[in-house]
Design an enzyme around this catalytic site. Sequence first.
Site, PDB file in Angstrom:
ATOM      1  N   CYS A  94      -1.069   5.860   9.769  1.00 22.18           N
ATOM      2  CA  CYS A  94       0.121   5.144  10.245  1.00 22.18           C
ATOM      3  C   CYS A  94      -0.244   3.842  10.920  1.00 22.18           C
ATOM      4  O   CYS A  94      -1.109   3.804  11.788  1.00 22.18           O
ATOM      5  CB  CYS A  94       0.857   5.972  11.283  1.00 22.18           C
ATOM      6  SG  CYS A  94       1.782   7.291  10.585  1.00 22.18           S
ATOM      7  N   GLU A 123       0.830  -1.197   0.000  1.00 22.21           N
ATOM      8  CA  GLU A 123       0.000   0.000   0.000  1.00 22.21           C
ATOM      9  C   GLU A 123       0.869   1.252   0.000  1.00 22.21           C
ATOM     10  O   GLU A 123       1.973   1.270   0.549  1.00 22.21           O
ATOM     11  CB  GLU A 123      -0.943  -0.014   1.209  1.00 22.21           C
ATOM     12  CG  GLU A 123      -2.010  -1.092   1.055  1.00 22.21           C
ATOM     13  CD  GLU A 123      -3.073  -1.067   2.144  1.00 22.21           C
ATOM     14  OE1 GLU A 123      -4.224  -1.380   1.823  1.00 22.21           O
ATOM     15  OE2 GLU A 123      -2.766  -0.749   3.303  1.00 22.21           O
TER      16      GLU A 123
HETATM   17  N1  SAH Z   1       9.461   0.520   9.993  1.00 19.83           N
HETATM   18  C1  SAH Z   1       9.536   1.943   9.978  1.00 19.83           C
HETATM   19  C2  SAH Z   1       8.546   2.636   9.049  1.00 19.83           C
HETATM   20  C3  SAH Z   1       7.120   2.149   9.028  1.00 19.83           C
HETATM   21  S1  SAH Z   1       6.003   2.575  10.300  1.00 19.83           S
HETATM   22  C4  SAH Z   1       9.414   2.476  11.375  1.00 19.83           C
HETATM   23  O1  SAH Z   1       9.217   1.693  12.283  1.00 19.83           O
HETATM   24  O2  SAH Z   1       9.564   3.671  11.564  1.00 19.83           O
HETATM   25  C5  SAH Z   1       5.659   4.273  10.176  1.00 19.83           C
HETATM   26  C6  SAH Z   1       5.266   4.870  11.513  1.00 19.83           C
HETATM   27  O3  SAH Z   1       3.939   4.477  11.923  1.00 19.83           O
HETATM   28  C7  SAH Z   1       6.183   4.429  12.633  1.00 19.83           C
HETATM   29  O4  SAH Z   1       6.504   5.502  13.454  1.00 19.83           O
HETATM   30  C8  SAH Z   1       5.301   3.423  13.352  1.00 19.83           C
HETATM   31  O5  SAH Z   1       5.764   3.169  14.623  1.00 19.83           O
HETATM   32  C9  SAH Z   1       3.964   4.114  13.282  1.00 19.83           C
HETATM   33  N2  SAH Z   1       2.840   3.254  13.621  1.00 19.83           N
HETATM   34  C10 SAH Z   1       2.735   1.908  13.510  1.00 19.83           C
HETATM   35  N3  SAH Z   1       1.553   1.488  13.957  1.00 19.83           N
HETATM   36  C11 SAH Z   1       0.869   2.576  14.365  1.00 19.83           C
HETATM   37  C12 SAH Z   1      -0.431   2.786  14.899  1.00 19.83           C
HETATM   38  N4  SAH Z   1      -1.269   1.774  15.120  1.00 19.83           N
HETATM   39  N5  SAH Z   1      -0.789   4.045  15.176  1.00 19.83           N
HETATM   40  C13 SAH Z   1       0.043   5.090  14.944  1.00 19.83           C
HETATM   41  N6  SAH Z   1       1.271   4.949  14.433  1.00 19.83           N
HETATM   42  C14 SAH Z   1       1.694   3.710  14.147  1.00 19.83           C
END
Ligand code: SAH
Length: 347
Positions: free
Chosen positions: A338, A89
């Site tokens: 996110c 996505e």
């Molecule tokens: N693997 C990388 C990039 C992908 S995640 C990383 O960990 O940064 C992108 C962002 O979304 C990250 O900060 C992650 O922690 C956040 N994220 C993941 N699940 C989420 C959720 N349920 N609510 C809000 N942010 C979330």
Amino acid sequence: MDIRDMSQDELIKIMEELNEPKFRAKQLYEWLHTHNVADYDKMTNLSKALRGKLNELYPLGNSEVAEIERSQDGTRKYLMELDDGMSVETVGMPIAFDENKKDVKRLTVCFSTQVGCPMECTFCATGQQGLVRDLSASEMVDQIIMVQDDFGERVGNVVAMGQGEPFLNYENLLLALRRMNTDPGLGIGARKITVSTCGLIDGIKRFAEEPEQFRLAVSLHSARQKVRDTLMPRCVNQPLDDLQEALIYYNLKSGRRVTLEYMLISGINDTVSDLDALVAFCDGIKCHINLIPLNRVEGSAYQPSSRSTTKAWISRLNAEMIPVSLRNSRGFDINGACGQLRSRVEK
Ligand code: SAH
């Protein structure tokens, strides 16, 4: 290797092997990178015979948009089907994800770097799926081009914050970022390109040494080792002390600030002790805290923190003179926010 990930010098070698004049390499490079053409038959100044040979030796994969969902806030979420039937996505947001300025009208793309993700973060929909495979550089660049075409507007900002852990696919990531950055290529300024990592220390150090001014964001989510280990179980071997040291190294080496992403989860990482730990962690790091409201993921018991807690965190960080912003979540109604991205690999 995908021919689009080759330099002009490498293309010259290919032309030599095919007994073609050198300048064909330049023509091919322009089709691939200035015009972003992914079909040899459209490269009309190359002979039919050459086009045929290239097609045989270096087929151009084509990711296709399988589905588009539109949010009320203008965000669009794309399901990109890759050559092998896997999918990822990508999210296009008509307003920039800019940490300092609010509501900048600039098209921002959040792209994926892997099909699935091996990190198993407990709050993340992608993390629950496991890793299927890395994306090639072209599969990353294609996501940007596809959103650009769909909006009919130049992309101003890109963030590697979709599915996957970018630093586990480092080589392809860097190739992709360079193609996004350079002209010919997409010509997006390096400072408008941000990579978000769960905090892989080797990757951070390596990234600090890259010559471009790409920006770095780190998903911290807790500055208490035990809490972080529960939320991000595959990061246990990336201890906070070492992470802090790596970030200071990044500051010094690159001269740039790092963004720390912190998602507030009620009762899990939002207590006063958590806040104290965060303030202590930031000591000595040139950083900016981006507080992220937790987005609900199906099947997860985590709840977002209350508004008053979020406000209290912002005031305390302000008082500590630590720059802070609250991320404005977009595309929530289409599960495009996110942590909500899923691959449809079961097809
Ligand atoms: N693997 C990388 C990039 C992908 S995640 C990383 O960990 O940064 C992108 C962002 O979304 C990250 O900060 C992650 O922690 C956040 N994220 C993941 N699940 C989420 C959720 N349920 N609510 C809000 N942010 C979330």
